[in-house]
Design a protein around this motif. Structure first.
Motif, mmCIF file in Angstrom:
data_model
loop_
_atom_site.group_PDB
_atom_site.id
_atom_site.type_symbol
_atom_site.label_atom_id
_atom_site.label_comp_id
_atom_site.label_asym_id
_atom_site.label_seq_id
_atom_site.Cartn_x
_atom_site.Cartn_y
_atom_site.Cartn_z
ATOM 1 N N GLU A 1 38.771 29.781 43.893
ATOM 2 C CA GLU A 1 40.082 30.127 43.750
ATOM 3 C C GLU A 1 40.673 30.206 45.070
ATOM 4 O O GLU A 1 41.989 29.678 45.244
ATOM 5 N N GLN A 2 40.212 30.654 45.945
ATOM 6 C CA GLN A 2 40.774 30.762 47.545
ATOM 7 C C GLN A 2 40.773 28.900 47.785
ATOM 8 O O GLN A 2 41.941 28.568 48.462
ATOM 9 N N LEU A 3 39.824 28.363 47.568
ATOM 10 C CA LEU A 3 40.085 26.835 47.985
ATOM 11 C C LEU A 3 41.076 26.179 46.890
ATOM 12 O O LEU A 3 41.694 25.491 47.581
ATOM 13 N N ASN A 4 41.464 26.453 45.860
ATOM 14 C CA ASN A 4 42.530 25.900 44.915
ATOM 15 C C ASN A 4 43.923 26.506 45.888
ATOM 16 O O ASN A 4 44.774 25.603 46.101
ATOM 17 N N THR A 5 43.974 27.817 46.467
ATOM 18 C CA THR A 5 45.014 28.105 47.055
ATOM 19 C C THR A 5 45.380 27.362 48.420
ATOM 20 O O THR A 5 46.516 26.973 48.811
ATOM 21 N N LEU A 6 44.118 27.202 49.193
ATOM 22 C CA LEU A 6 44.341 26.127 50.379
ATOM 23 C C LEU A 6 44.485 25.024 49.916
ATOM 24 O O LEU A 6 45.547 24.450 50.767
ATOM 25 N N GLU A 7 44.195 24.094 48.957
ATOM 26 C CA GLU A 7 44.672 22.941 48.756
ATOM 27 C C GLU A 7 46.074 22.798 48.394
ATOM 28 O O GLU A 7 46.819 21.762 48.563
ATOM 29 N N ASP A 8 46.534 23.834 47.239
ATOM 30 C CA ASP A 8 47.867 23.779 46.747
ATOM 31 C C ASP A 8 48.787 23.963 48.028
ATOM 32 O O ASP A 8 49.821 23.364 47.853
ATOM 33 N N THR A 9 48.496 25.021 48.811
ATOM 34 C CA THR A 9 49.395 25.238 49.875
ATOM 35 C C THR A 9 49.538 24.152 50.746
ATOM 36 O O THR A 9 50.609 23.841 51.490
ATOM 37 N N ALA A 10 48.412 23.443 51.314
ATOM 38 C CA ALA A 10 48.334 22.257 52.163
ATOM 39 C C ALA A 10 49.226 21.346 51.406
ATOM 40 O O ALA A 10 50.388 20.758 52.315
ATOM 41 N N LEU A 11 49.226 20.906 50.125
ATOM 42 C CA LEU A 11 50.122 20.015 49.539
ATOM 43 C C LEU A 11 51.681 20.415 49.532
ATOM 44 O O LEU A 11 52.396 19.501 49.949
ATOM 45 N N LYS A 12 51.634 21.641 49.448
ATOM 46 C CA LYS A 12 52.867 22.256 49.633
ATOM 47 C C LYS A 12 53.745 22.086 50.887
ATOM 48 O O LYS A 12 54.825 21.572 51.081
ATOM 49 N N VAL A 13 53.087 22.370 51.949
ATOM 50 C CA VAL A 13 53.323 21.966 53.409
ATOM 51 C C VAL A 13 53.764 20.679 53.747
ATOM 52 O O VAL A 13 54.715 20.537 54.080
ATOM 53 N N ASN A 14 52.846 19.806 53.131
ATOM 54 C CA ASN A 14 52.950 18.558 53.231
ATOM 55 C C ASN A 14 54.568 18.204 52.817
ATOM 56 O O ASN A 14 55.094 17.374 53.400
ATOM 57 N N GLU A 15 54.801 18.478 51.675
ATOM 58 C CA GLU A 15 56.098 18.126 51.054
ATOM 59 C C GLU A 15 57.180 18.600 51.798
ATOM 60 O O GLU A 15 58.239 17.823 52.246
ATOM 61 N N ARG B 1 44.228 41.498 54.656
ATOM 62 C CA ARG B 1 44.533 42.532 53.507
ATOM 63 C C ARG B 1 44.253 41.928 52.152
ATOM 64 O O ARG B 1 44.932 41.983 51.238
ATOM 65 N N GLY B 2 43.394 40.890 51.976
ATOM 66 C CA GLY B 2 42.979 39.971 50.854
ATOM 67 C C GLY B 2 43.722 38.877 50.483
ATOM 68 O O GLY B 2 43.442 38.359 49.460
ATOM 69 N N GLU B 3 44.762 38.696 51.176
ATOM 70 C CA GLU B 3 45.649 37.609 50.891
ATOM 71 C C GLU B 3 45.437 36.539 51.614
ATOM 72 O O GLU B 3 45.046 36.713 52.987
ATOM 73 N N ILE B 4 45.436 35.143 51.162
ATOM 74 C CA ILE B 4 45.338 34.000 52.027
ATOM 75 C C ILE B 4 46.559 33.670 52.978
ATOM 76 O O ILE B 4 47.556 33.574 51.805
ATOM 77 N N LEU B 5 46.621 33.520 53.926
ATOM 78 C CA LEU B 5 47.543 33.053 54.691
ATOM 79 C C LEU B 5 47.495 32.010 55.793
ATOM 80 O O LEU B 5 46.347 31.854 56.119
ATOM 81 N N LEU B 6 48.467 31.127 55.775
ATOM 82 C CA LEU B 6 48.241 29.868 56.767
ATOM 83 C C LEU B 6 48.301 30.462 58.213
ATOM 84 O O LEU B 6 49.261 31.401 58.500
ATOM 85 N N GLY B 7 47.337 29.936 58.819
ATOM 86 C CA GLY B 7 47.405 30.425 60.409
ATOM 87 C C GLY B 7 47.475 29.377 61.436
ATOM 88 O O GLY B 7 48.047 28.546 61.361
ATOM 89 N N ASP B 8 46.820 29.840 62.383
ATOM 90 C CA ASP B 8 46.745 28.779 63.540
ATOM 91 C C ASP B 8 48.301 28.344 63.949
ATOM 92 O O ASP B 8 48.923 28.956 64.271
ATOM 93 N N GLU B 9 48.201 26.928 64.197
ATOM 94 C CA GLU B 9 49.424 26.358 64.640
ATOM 95 C C GLU B 9 49.925 25.136 64.119
ATOM 96 O O GLU B 9 48.852 24.628 63.249
ATOM 97 N N ILE B 10 51.299 24.685 64.110
ATOM 98 C CA ILE B 10 51.597 23.316 63.569
ATOM 99 C C ILE B 10 52.478 22.760 64.705
ATOM 100 O O ILE B 10 53.473 23.078 65.134
ATOM 101 N N SER B 11 51.749 21.990 65.348
ATOM 102 C CA SER B 11 52.194 21.020 66.576
ATOM 103 C C SER B 11 51.856 19.898 66.631
ATOM 104 O O SER B 11 51.086 19.146 65.945
#
Ligand code: UDP
Length: 240
Positions: A146-160, A184-194
């Motif tokens: 489920e977490q991996l689905n969130t990672l991939e779905d979010t990555a594609l949304k960020v791409n759009e 706190r149990g929620e997947i968040l996008l981290g790091d940097e975008i640069s």
């Protein structure tokens, strides 16, 4: 907000505790590395530019409903973020062939991919961040399906979101890398975008405006980062 103890130092950033245990301060350095740390250097004012560019992109993504660690830009070189427990997976999204994909598939750089390609890399410096698949992720136990689905779905949304935004600035989003964590149990996008983590090309000339100028000794590295900051419209001054 008090800047406390240094808790982590990476290649391009330092992380400091604050008086709130849920929040940390990320401080951007000018240091640049490539090829898993084999090549080292400094890009003048990179920390200032990457903090401004990242802060801008995180605000844009938040406004479009992406859950990120970003809280606010604090000063020239730092941003306040939610403290994450990092998921050791680098998610790369690609729209145009470049870098390691060009080598792996034997495609020339610059060939448009028929659809966005998502790749997973195991974040482990000692192993050189190898390419992995869903089955490896499961075996390693580093994310649930489920977490991996969130990672991939979010990555594609960020791409759009980023592709649409950048197209209006005459920029191509060739590829980029994202990192995620749990808070706190929620997947968040981290790091940097640069320009350290994305490949940006001028849409008219295909000129590279990112870290490839450093990796490949192409010169005008600072000017490329400045150009991205200028086109993105991020502010160099702190927002509060
Ligand atoms: N990338 C990154 N950190 C890494 C590896 C890659 O930010 O440790 C980014 C890189 O800037 C590019 C994308 O991920 O935008 C894809 O990189 P690639 O796999 O082509 O590797 P590279 O050619 O950069 O070694």
């Amino acid at each position: 907000m008090k800047k406390g103890e240094l808790v982590y130092e990476g290649k391009a950033k330092q992380v400091y505790l604050t008086d709130n245990p849920d929040e940390v301060l990320v401080w951007f350095k000018d240091d640049a590395t490539a090829f898993n740390g084999e090549k080292k250097g400094t890009i003048q004012s990179k920390g200032i530019m990457n903090n401004a560019i990242s802060s801008f992109f995180f605000e844009l993504l938040s406004s479009k409903g992406v859950s990120t660690h970003f809280i606010r830009k604090i000063d020239e070189r730092s941003m306040l973020v939610r403290r994450l427990s990092i998921v050791p997976i680098e998610v790369v999204v690609r729209n145009i062939s470049a870098g390691s994909l060009a080598k792996r598939l034997g495609w020339e750089e610059g060939r448009k991919l028929p659809h966005p390609v998502v790749e997973l890399y195991y974040k482990d410096d000692a192993l050189g961040d190898p390419l992995i698949n869903r089955s490896h992720v499961k075996a390693l136990g580093i994310a649930t399906p489920e977490q991996l689905n969130t990672l991939e779905d979010t990555a594609l949304k960020v791409n759009e979101i980023l592709m649409e935004f950048l197209a209006a600035k005459n920029l191509l989003l060739v590829d980029f890398k994202l990192e995620f964590g749990t808070h706190r149990g929620e997947i968040l996008l981290g790091d940097e975008i640069s320009p350290d983590t994305c490949r940006f090309w001028d849409a008219m000339t295909n000129e590279k405006l990112d870290k490839d100028r450093f990796r490949r000794d192409m010169g005008d590295v600072e000017a490329a980062y400045q150009e991205i900051l200028k086109r993105v419209g991020g502010e160099l001054v702190c927002s509060r």
